[in-house]
Design a protein around this motif. Structure first.
Motif, mmCIF file in Angstrom:
data_model
loop_
_atom_site.group_PDB
_atom_site.id
_atom_site.type_symbol
_atom_site.label_atom_id
_atom_site.label_comp_id
_atom_site.label_asym_id
_atom_site.label_seq_id
_atom_site.Cartn_x
_atom_site.Cartn_y
_atom_site.Cartn_z
ATOM 1 N N LEU A 80 92.003 11.752 106.912
ATOM 2 C CA LEU A 80 91.920 13.175 107.253
ATOM 3 C C LEU A 80 93.274 13.859 107.190
ATOM 4 C CD1 LEU A 80 89.641 13.570 110.392
ATOM 5 C CD2 LEU A 80 89.646 14.977 108.313
ATOM 6 N N ASN A 86 93.963 15.454 100.790
ATOM 7 C CA ASN A 86 93.588 16.861 100.955
ATOM 8 C C ASN A 86 93.794 17.662 99.675
ATOM 9 O OD1 ASN A 86 92.661 17.625 103.808
ATOM 10 N ND2 ASN A 86 94.294 16.126 104.140
ATOM 11 N N ALA A 93 88.125 14.249 102.527
ATOM 12 C CA ALA A 93 88.697 14.648 103.818
ATOM 13 C C ALA A 93 87.659 15.405 104.633
ATOM 14 C CB ALA A 93 89.943 15.504 103.601
ATOM 15 N N THR A 96 84.942 13.087 105.877
ATOM 16 C CA THR A 96 85.476 12.173 106.890
ATOM 17 C C THR A 96 85.584 12.874 108.246
ATOM 18 O OG1 THR A 96 86.659 10.903 105.214
ATOM 19 C CG2 THR A 96 87.446 10.691 107.477
ATOM 20 N N GLY A 97 85.885 14.166 108.215
ATOM 21 C CA GLY A 97 85.967 14.938 109.456
ATOM 22 C C GLY A 97 84.638 15.030 110.189
#
Ligand SMILES: Cc1cc2nc3c(=O)[nH]c(=O)nc-3n(C[C@H](O)[C@H](O)[C@H](O)COP(=O)(O)OP(=O)(O)OC[C@H]3O[C@@H](n4cnc5c(N)ncnc54)[C@H](O)[C@@H]3O)c2cc1C
Ligand code: FES
Ligand code: FES
Lengths: 287, 200
Positions: A80, A86, A93, A96-97
């Protein structure tokens, strides 16, 4: 509950790890966020746990020409926060958040999520949508498996006993690409009832390329091939996207469970695909 | 048995553990750190949250029921018992939970406070939404969460005003003393039997 007894090994090289996995009931331990709950419920009873935490080489992200290479032991939290991820794989990302909660993301790893291959896990579909290659080491040497072939069935991957997933290789998607992960769940830290990972490349106002993969629409992640072909070469307007998204559940074999029936999952796949593609194109969906 | 060395609340402990020992059981049963509790069997409730150093040495929130004690070898851990400052002055998050009435039965509180400390160490000025999302790994069956969110907001403001971070202080000599297994209780006039002792 307390897990059944097992032996514990903490190798410091991939070769040592592979050697320690020689016992047929040995198991790899990564972040433990799927495995330890299973051990506690005594749904798994390995003889040896081979902890990869000592393998520093399996942690971190680096750039390799046109690819991004992410070590299997890189935690969700590190993925993240990583600037390369990113920049070149924002879909990873963003998805995954949505995984679990802060505590689980501090321990759980990208490699563990893929090797575990839970149909409701968010990252397998992302790996398929981003055309990842999973790099594997075993007693017979090293090999790479495309994500499309890695996920075989419910909690089953192409990993043979004794093999270790070492890294995940992704083609960089910078210029022109935009992406979105849409996840439907009902509770905090809830697993996806359905998820959609979408990546589109725009050219001259139209859609030049599209990749769409679905979470929890079967025992393994599925590509929404009919959506992709309906979008390729089409114009990037809401009507086209809606029509294309109507094909999202084609070829998928969702199961029904306590959270949703198979029909409802198919409905969600269509709705979320539309939202994901519109969001990737920078257009808000009509509610 | 595997030999491990873990620094908990500023004190280093060397022990032999069975590999299957969960960190939370090691903390409670071997080290007497009974402030950290177990609320579920499924890694969902977060009651067992402690801070543990990651490979880069950063203290981050983890569910100690979902970490094996052997995985904590060589790491540093802060539990709810090590949060208070010198002389047992409450940490800003502890004080805010007290003042904002952010607990009823109190069972979720140690984990909730540690998760809040973890969140504020990354985001010192969170919005209410960010607080709710940041604490999604912690369940409370009593409060309805409103006062917890208020408390975290207050603690963040208090920490920012005081110019201190909401991260736990590095152990000082007094803090080390306060962080021994009986550190959470008043030392004067406390009957011996009220002080939890580490299991030998
Ligand atoms: C409360 C909770 C909520 C969750 N919610 C979500 C969610 O919403 N979405 C989601 O995607 N996930 C969720 N997860 C799962 C989480 O993402 C885990 O981190 C992940 O599934 C496993 O990663 P790990 O590193 O902890 O692997 P482990 O638990 O250590 O291992 C999992 C499995 O993979 C194998 N394995 C691990 N690494 C390797 C490797 N390098 N090579 C070969 N085999 C390997 C292990 O042997 C084991 O069988 C949740 C977990 C919890 C506890
Ligand atoms: S005891 Fe419930 S998450 Fe650890
Ligand atoms: S105060 Fe009772 S569970 Fe939160």
């Amino acid at each position: 509950m307390i897990p059944a007894p097992f032996d514990y090994a903490r190798p410091s090289t991939v070769e040592e790890a592979v050697a320690a996995l020689a016992d047929e009931d040995a198991k790899v331990l990564a972040g433990g966020q799927s495995l330890i709950p299973l051990l506690r419920l005594r749904l798994a009873a390995p003889t040896v746990l081979v902890d990869l935490a000592g393998l520093d080489a399996l942690r971190g992200v680096h750039s390799d020409g046109d690819d991004l290479v992410i070590g299997a032991m890189t935690t969700h939290a590190s993925v993240l926060a990583d600037p390369l991820v990113n920049r070149y794989a924002p879909l990873l990302a963003q998805a995954t958040g949505t995984v679990a909660d802060r505590q689980v993301r501090h321990r759980g790893t990208l490699g563990g999520s893929l090797a575990h291959a839970d149909p409701a896990g968010d990252l397998p579909a992302v790996a398929v949508a981003l055309d990842a290659t999973l790099e594997i080491a075993g007693a017979g040497g090293r090999r790479g498996v495309p994500a499309a072939d890695f996920f075989v069935d419910y909690l089953t991957t192409a990993l043979e006993p004794g093999e270790v997933l070492t890294s995940i290789r992704l083609p960089k998607r910078g210029e022109g690409w935009s992406t979105r992960y849409e996840k439907f769940n009902r509770t905090a830290q809830g697993w996806a009832i359905v998820g959609v990972a979408a990546a589109v490349r725009r050219e001259n106002g139209g859609i030049a390329e599209a990749r769409v993969a679905l979470t929890n629409m079967g025992t393994r992640p599925v590509r929404a091939a009919a959506v992709e072909s309906a979008l390729t070469g089409a114009s990037a307007d809401a009507e086209t996207v809606r029509a294309a998204a109507g094909h999202a559940a084609e070829g998928a074999e969702p199961t029904g469970d306590l959270s949703a029936s198979a029909e409802y999952r198919s409905h969600l796949a269509r709705v979320l695909t539309e939202r994901a593609i519109l969001a990737a194109l920078g257009q808000a969906h009509a509610a | 048995m595997t030999r491990i060395s873990v620094t908990v609340d500023g004190v280093r402990y060397d022990d032999d553990v069975e590999p299957r020992t969960l960190l939370v059981h090691h903390l409670r049963e071997q080290l007497g750190k009974v402030g950290t509790v177990v609320g579920c069997d499924t890694s969902n409730c977060g009651a067992c949250t402690v801070l543990m150093s990651d490979p880069d040495g950063r203290l981050v929130g983890v569910k100690s029921c979902s970490v094996l004690a052997v995985q904590a070898d060589g790491r540093e851990i802060t539990t709810i018992e090590g949060l208070a400052g010198p002389g047992n002055t409450l940490h800003p998050v502890q004080r805010a939970f007290h003042e904002r009435h952010a607990l009823q039965c109190g069972f979720c509180t140690p984990g909730m406070i540690m998760a809040a400390v973890d969140l504020l160490s990354e985001n010192p000025d969170p919005t209410d939404d960010e607080i709710r999302e940041g604490l999604e790994g912690n369940l409370c069956r009593c409060t309805g969460y409103q006062n917890i969110v208020r408390a975290v907001r207050d603690a963040a403001a208090a920490a920012r005003e005081a110019g201190t971070s909401a991260e736990p202080e590095p152990p000082t000599v007094e803090a080390v003393d306060a962080a021994t297994p009986d550190g959470g209780l008043p030392s004067e006039g406390t009957p011996d039997e009220a002080v939890p002792q580490p299991v030998p």
